[in-house]
Scaffold this active site. Structure first.
Site, short mmCIF file in Angstrom:
data_model
loop_
_atom_site.label_atom_id
_atom_site.label_comp_id
_atom_site.label_asym_id
_atom_site.label_seq_id
_atom_site.Cartn_x
_atom_site.Cartn_y
_atom_site.Cartn_z
CG HIS A 92 5.92 6.36 -0.88
ND1 HIS A 92 5.34 6.45 0.11
CD2 HIS A 92 6.01 4.87 -1.35
CE1 HIS A 92 4.66 5.11 0.47
NE2 HIS A 92 5.43 4.40 -0.63
CD GLU A 160 3.31 2.96 -4.32
OE1 GLU A 160 3.58 1.66 -4.37
OE2 GLU A 160 3.73 3.77 -3.73
CB SER A 208 -1.47 -4.98 -0.71
OG SER A 208 -1.68 -3.92 0.41
C1 PEP Z 1 4.78 1.22 -1.08
O1 PEP Z 1 4.33 1.89 0.13
O2 PEP Z 1 5.31 1.90 -1.82
C2 PEP Z 1 4.16 0.09 -1.07
C3 PEP Z 1 3.92 -0.35 -2.34
O3 PEP Z 1 3.87 -0.72 -0.07
P1 PEP Z 1 3.06 -2.01 0.02
O4 PEP Z 1 3.67 -3.03 -0.93
O5 PEP Z 1 3.63 -2.67 1.68
O6 PEP Z 1 1.46 -1.87 -0.05
#
Ligand code: PEP
Length: 245
Positions: A92, A160, A208
Site C-alpha cells: 500500500h 491506486e 476515493s
Molecule cells: C486506500 O488507501 O487503499 C484507499 C483506496 O483509500 P480511499 O478509498 O480512502 O481513497
C-alpha cells in the site's frame, strides 16, 4: 460480479466499534454477496472478527516475510493463518511512503505470502498525476516478479494512484476511463511476464471510491473490482458500493 475490498487502515480505535461496523454491514448484505467481500481490519481485531463473522473474507493490511525471530513489531504469515486470515495486502502507498517499503520488500512479501497459500493484494500507483504509465509499470513489474504461475488466481493487483487516495491533500478520484486504460496496460505487461496464466490475476482500482462514483469505475471492462479506504468505514456507504458492483 466484482471483488470489493475494504482497507480500514488504522481504524477504528476499539474492538466494539469494529464489531458494530461489521454487524451493520452484515445486516444489509444478501447471502450471495459475502463471497466477494474482503475486509482488512487492523491486526489486533482480526482474530475476534474472523470468529464472529465467518461469512466475510478476512485479511491483513501488511505482513513480514520471515516466519519467526528477532523482528520487533512484525507479524508473520503463520500468525495470520493461525487466526483464520486468508488474504493479505502488501505494498500500500502508505507502507511505501511512511514506512519506507521498497518494491523489493513488497516483492518478497508477495512471493512468501503466495507460497504460503494466501490471496495476495499488491498495491501499486504513481505519486503525481501524469499521463504516462512508466512509473507504475516499473513498480508493478518489480513488485510481482517471480510470482508462481500456478498460483496467479490468488494474485490481485490494486492500481491506486496516490494522488487519488482520499487522504492525500486535494485528492480527486481518477477518471474511470483513465484507470481502465492504465489497468489495461498492466494486464498487457502481466501477459508479457506470465503468458496466458496472467489472465487469472484480478486488477482493482482504488482511490476515493464512494457510493456515488463506484458504478462508473466498476462498469469499466478491465476493472475487476475496487479497494476502498475511507468509504468502507461506514456500513451504509460501503453497502451502496457493494450493491453497485
Ligand atoms: C486506500 O488507501 O487503499 C484507499 C483506496 O483509500 P480511499 O478509498 O480512502 O481513497
Amino acid at each position: 460480479m466484482k471483488l470489493i475490498i475494504a482497507n480500514w487502515k488504522l481504524n477504528p480505535t476499539t474492538l466494539n466499534e469494529a464489531i458494530a461496523l461489521v454487524s451493520g454491514l452484515a445486516h444489509l448484505m444478501k447471502v450471495e454477496e459475502f463471497e466477494r467481500i474482503v475486509i482488512l481490519p487492523p491486526f489486533i481485531f482480526l482474530e475476534e472478527l474472523v470468529k464472529r463473522f465467518k461469512h466475510f473474507k478476512w485479511g491483513a493490511q501488511n505482513v513480514f516475510w520471515e516466519k519467526i525471530g528477532a523482528y520487533t513489531g512484525e507479524v508473520s504469515l503463520p500468525m495470520l493463518k493461525g487466526v483464520g486470515a486468508e488474504w493479505v495486502l502488501v505494498g500500500h502507498s502508505e507502507r511505501r511512503l511512511i514506512f519506507g517499503e521498497t518494491d523489493e520488500d513488497i516483492n518478497k512479501k508477495m512471493n512468501t505470502a503466495l507460497e504460503a497459500g494466501f490471496n495476495v493484494i499488491v498495491a501499486v500507483g504513481e505519486l503525481q498525476k501524469d499521463d504516462h504509465s512508466d512509473e507504475v509499470i516499473k513498480s508493478f513489474k518489480k513488485s510481482i516478479t517471480g510470482a508462481d504461475k500456478s498460483k496467479l488466481e490468488k494474485l490481485i493487483v490494486a492500481y491506486e494512484p496516490v494522488w487519488a487516495i482520499s487522504t492525500t491533500p486535494n485528492a480527486k478520484p481518477d477518471n474511470p476511463a483513465r484507470s481502465n486504460q492504465i489497468i489495461g496496460e498492466l494486464k498487457h505487461t502481466a501477459f508479457k511476464m506470465f503468458g496466458e496464466d496472467s489472465k487469472k490475476i484480478k486488477f482493482l482500482y482504488g482511490g476515493s471510491v464512494n457510493a456515488e462514483n463506484a458504478s462508473k469505475f466498476l462498469s469499466e471492462p478491465y476493472i475487476d473490482g475496487a479497494l476502498v479506504g475511507g468509504a468502507s468505514l461506514k456500513s451504509d456507504e460501503f453497502y451502496e458500493i457493494i450493491k453497485k458492483s
